[in-house]
Write an enzyme that holds these catalytic residues in place. Structure first.
Site, PDB file in Angstrom:
ATOM      1  N   TYR A  88      -5.148  22.940 -45.038  1.00 44.93           N
ATOM      2  CA  TYR A  88      -4.267  23.834 -45.787  1.00 44.93           C
ATOM      3  C   TYR A  88      -3.147  24.325 -44.882  1.00 44.93           C
ATOM      4  O   TYR A  88      -3.386  24.701 -43.735  1.00 44.93           O
ATOM      5  CB  TYR A  88      -5.038  25.036 -46.332  1.00 44.93           C
ATOM      6  CG  TYR A  88      -4.140  25.992 -47.082  1.00 44.93           C
ATOM      7  CD1 TYR A  88      -3.659  25.658 -48.351  1.00 44.93           C
ATOM      8  CD2 TYR A  88      -3.735  27.186 -46.521  1.00 44.93           C
ATOM      9  CE1 TYR A  88      -2.802  26.511 -49.041  1.00 44.93           C
ATOM     10  CE2 TYR A  88      -2.886  28.052 -47.204  1.00 44.93           C
ATOM     11  CZ  TYR A  88      -2.429  27.708 -48.453  1.00 44.93           C
ATOM     12  OH  TYR A  88      -1.579  28.538 -49.136  1.00 44.93           O
ATOM     13  N   GLY A  97       5.858  20.620 -39.886  1.00 45.03           N
ATOM     14  CA  GLY A  97       5.053  19.815 -38.969  1.00 45.03           C
ATOM     15  C   GLY A  97       3.657  20.367 -38.755  1.00 45.03           C
ATOM     16  O   GLY A  97       2.874  19.800 -37.999  1.00 45.03           O
ATOM     17  N   TYR A 133      -0.178  11.663 -46.513  1.00 43.85           N
ATOM     18  CA  TYR A 133      -1.249  10.942 -45.827  1.00 43.85           C
ATOM     19  C   TYR A 133      -0.893   9.470 -45.632  1.00 43.85           C
ATOM     20  O   TYR A 133      -1.133   8.895 -44.567  1.00 43.85           O
ATOM     21  CB  TYR A 133      -2.565  11.066 -46.596  1.00 43.85           C
ATOM     22  CG  TYR A 133      -3.091  12.479 -46.702  1.00 43.85           C
ATOM     23  CD1 TYR A 133      -2.920  13.399 -45.678  1.00 43.85           C
ATOM     24  CD2 TYR A 133      -3.752  12.895 -47.850  1.00 43.85           C
ATOM     25  CE1 TYR A 133      -3.403  14.693 -45.782  1.00 43.85           C
ATOM     26  CE2 TYR A 133      -4.245  14.190 -47.964  1.00 43.85           C
ATOM     27  CZ  TYR A 133      -4.061  15.084 -46.919  1.00 43.85           C
ATOM     28  OH  TYR A 133      -4.536  16.365 -47.033  1.00 43.85           O
TER      29      TYR A 133
END
Length: 160
Positions: A88, A97, A133
């Site tokens: 999270y 980042g 991802y």
């Protein structure tokens, strides 16, 4: 300019962890399912026999992100794996980042511990997370379907 840092969570972070868990659950439209409390987080993550670990990402010494993880095991590889339970980052820190820093830190832990895998799950509707991802080289495991026993079904099996 913000300075990001990653550190191991401590028992004093239980309130921040709970806050982030609730914010994540609200994003996932499941806030009503959160049963965790500060006390249960202190016990489950920070007890002496806990297998669970947590990292806090800070920006200018303020918590902006969380990763909760544990080691699992692959019999096929005969190696541990690192499983990311929750990642999270606060809305204001997204794009800074912080998420990548947490994942990089976890990848470093996995490599240091000679893990064969670094895995996690993502909701199928969470396109921003999926794209993020995949931008890191992660691949979906479409051939596997997750199963879960909870509540009465778990109790029934245990008692059968």
């Amino acid at each position: 300019m913000s300075v990001l840092s990653i550190r191991k969570a401590t028992i004093d972070d239980a309130g921040v962890i709970l806050q982030f868990v609730k914010e994540l659950a609200a994003y996932e439209k499941a806030e009503h399912e959160v049963l965790a409390t500060e006390a249960s987080i202190r016990e489950s993550i920070f007890s002496e026999d806990s297998a669970t670990k947590a990292l806090i990402c800070e920006s200018n010494d303020q918590p902006v992100g969380l990763a909760v993880y544990f080691l699992n095991y692959s019999t096929w590889l005969a190696k541990h794996g690192l499983y990311l339970e929750d990642l999270y980052v606060t809305p204001t820190a997204r794009g800074t980042g912080a998420g990548k820093a947490l994942l990089k830190h976890l990848a470093q832990i996995a490599v240091q511990k000679n893990c064969g895998r670094f895995e996690w799950s993502v909701l199928d509707w969470n396109e921003p997370a999926i794209k993020f991802y995949e931008s890191l080289g992660a691949q979906p495991q479409n051939e596997w379907v997750g199963y879960r026993l909870t509540g009465q079904a778990l109790l029934d099996l245990a008692d059968s």
